[in-house]
Design a protein around this motif. Sequence first.
Motif, short mmCIF file in Angstrom:
data_model
loop_
_atom_site.label_atom_id
_atom_site.label_comp_id
_atom_site.label_asym_id
_atom_site.label_seq_id
_atom_site.Cartn_x
_atom_site.Cartn_y
_atom_site.Cartn_z
N CYS A 155 31.88 -33.71 -57.57
CA CYS A 155 31.96 -33.25 -56.18
C CYS A 155 33.40 -33.19 -55.68
O CYS A 155 33.63 -32.82 -54.51
N ILE A 156 34.37 -33.56 -56.50
CA ILE A 156 35.78 -33.49 -56.10
C ILE A 156 36.31 -32.14 -56.59
O ILE A 156 36.53 -31.94 -57.79
N VAL A 157 36.50 -31.23 -55.66
CA VAL A 157 36.82 -29.84 -56.03
C VAL A 157 38.10 -29.39 -55.32
O VAL A 157 38.62 -30.06 -54.43
N GLU A 158 38.57 -28.24 -55.75
CA GLU A 158 39.70 -27.58 -55.12
C GLU A 158 39.41 -26.09 -55.07
O GLU A 158 38.59 -25.57 -55.83
N PHE A 159 40.07 -25.38 -54.16
CA PHE A 159 39.88 -23.94 -54.03
C PHE A 159 40.82 -23.21 -54.99
O PHE A 159 42.02 -23.51 -55.06
N GLN A 179 36.12 -27.83 -59.98
CA GLN A 179 36.48 -29.24 -60.11
C GLN A 179 37.99 -29.39 -60.24
O GLN A 179 38.66 -28.59 -60.89
N ARG A 180 38.52 -30.41 -59.58
CA ARG A 180 39.97 -30.60 -59.54
C ARG A 180 40.55 -30.65 -60.95
O ARG A 180 39.94 -31.22 -61.87
N ASP A 397 42.90 -42.03 -53.19
CA ASP A 397 42.41 -40.86 -53.92
C ASP A 397 41.30 -41.30 -54.87
O ASP A 397 41.55 -42.01 -55.85
N VAL A 398 40.07 -40.87 -54.61
CA VAL A 398 38.92 -41.29 -55.43
C VAL A 398 39.04 -40.75 -56.84
O VAL A 398 38.70 -41.44 -57.82
N GLY A 399 39.53 -39.53 -57.00
CA GLY A 399 39.69 -38.96 -58.34
C GLY A 399 40.67 -39.75 -59.19
O GLY A 399 40.40 -40.04 -60.37
N GLN A 400 41.78 -40.12 -58.60
CA GLN A 400 42.75 -40.94 -59.33
C GLN A 400 42.19 -42.32 -59.64
O GLN A 400 42.47 -42.88 -60.71
#
Length: 516
Positions: A155-159, A179-180, A397-400
Motif C-alpha cells: 500500500c506504499i505507492v508513488e505516482f 509501489q515505491r 517512514d514506514v517503508g524504511q
Amino acid sequence: MVGTLGLFNFRGKNEKRRSKSMSVGNGSVLEGSAAGNEEDAAGTQGSDHPSDLPESDQNEKLRQVMDDLAATFQAREKQLLTDMEQMKEKFAKLLLGEDMSGGGKGVSSALALSNAITNLAASVFGEQSRLEPMTAERKSRWRKEIDWLLSVSDCIVEFVPSQQKAKDGSNMEIMVTKQRFDLLMNIPALRTLDTMLLDCLDSFKDQDEFYYLSKDATDEEKGNSKRKDDKWWLPTVKVPEQGLSDAAKKNLQSQREAMTQVLKAAMSINAQVLTEMEIPENYLDSLPKNGRASLGDSTYRSITVEFFDPNQFLATTDLSSEHKILDLKNRIEASIVIWKRKMHQKDGKSAWSSAVSYEKRELFEERAETILRILKHQYPGIPQSSLDISKIQYNRDVGQALLESYSRILESLAFTVLSRIGDVLYADSVARNPSQATSKSPANQSSGNDNEKSNLMTLSDLLTWSGDLLDNDFEDSKDCKDDLSKDMDEKNLNVATSKVSYVESLGGVRSPKERH
C-alpha cells in the motif's frame, strides 16, 4: 496363467458395465441395474476395488471418506479463523502504537512495525545455537506472519507517469500509482535472502557427520572440542575422530559461501536504508559544538596530524573490549555528523561555525570515515551505534522501517549461521590436529595447514574486507566490484542503491549485533 485370465475376464465384465450411478442421500447407494449387481457379486471374489464390495461395505467406505473430508474442511476453517484473529490482534497493536490503553501515548507506526518484525524473528528463530532445520510449525509461523507484516508495503505507492490511449486514438500522459521504488526493488531481494537462509538450515536435515553435546555433558565427554571462548553457553560440537568427510566439508564450505553472500547483501541494504534516514533533532541537540569535544584531545590530535595512517591509529588505540570499540565508533560518528553539518552551514554567526577551514574539515571527515569503515568490517559483531538507534527510534517512514528491520534480522541470522558453521569447522580442525585446541577461539586460530586456515577465517576475512583494501589502487577496486556484482547476479538478487554502488554502500555498513 489362471490369474491372468481371471484379470482379463474381470476387465471384460467391467467393460460391459459402462456406468453405475451412486447418490449419497441418507447414506445409501442406488443400484444402477440388477445385472450390475450380479457382476459385482461375481467380481468381488477376485478384486478389492471399492465398487466390487458389498453394498454395506461401499456405504461404510463412502461414509468414512465423507467424514474425513468434512473433518479436513472443519480443521482448515478453524485454522483460518485462528489466523484471522491473530492478524487482527497484530494490526490492532500496530494501529495503537503498542499502547493497549488507547490513550494515544504509543510509538509511531514505523517503530511499531519495526518492533513487530524484530520480536517475531526473536520468538521464531531464538538463539539458533545449532545447525539444524527449523521445525515445520516454526517455519510456517515465520512465513505466515512475516507476510502479514510485509503486506503493508503493497500500500506504499508513488505516482509515476504512464500513457493512456483515448477513444479517438490519441495518447495522453496520466499519473498512475506504483509501489515505491525502494520497496519494489528491495523487498523481493530480502525475500530471496530469507529463502536462502531457510534452505541453508534445511540442508543439514539428514546430516550425520557431527552432533551437539548436551549442556550437562562432562569435560571428559567434550574433550578437545570444549569451547574456550566467551560463548560458553553454546552447545559443544562433536565430529568423528578422523574429522569430517570430504563431502560434509564441501557442503559446509558451500553453505558458508552462500551465507557470506546473504550477509553482504543484507548489510548493504541495511546500510543504504540507514544512510537515507534523517538524523533526528534529538541526536543533533545532544552533540557537542565541535569535533574535538566529541573525539577527545588525544584522538583528535591523532586524526588531524599531517601524515595520517588509519591502521597505525587503530593499532595504538585500546580496542580490548566491545564497550571500548562501541564508544570509539559513537564518538567518530558524532564527529562526522558535526563536521558535515558545519560544511553545509551557511550562516557564519551560527553556533556551529568555527575557524577551521572547509578543506581541513573535509579532510578530517574523510579520515574519520576511513576509521569507521575499518572498525565496522573488522568487528562486525558489535551492537548498533547511538546514531543508528536514534534513527530507528525517531524514523517516521514506514517503508524504511520495513526495509531496515527485515534486513537487520536477516543480517543477524546470517551472522549467527556463519558462526555456527565456523564452530563445526573448528571442531573438525581440532579432531584432525588436537594441538590446535589450545587456541582461545576458532576466530583466533593461527596454526595448522593452509586448508585448515581457510576453514577458520574470521567473519571479517569472509567478507573480503580489511584495512589493506584502503591501499588498493583503482584497478583492484574495480575488479573487486566486478566480482561481487557477479556473485550477486548469480544469486539473482536485486539491491536498490539510489546513490552509491553495491560495493561502495558497504562502506557505510552498520555492524550487526548477534541477537540469536
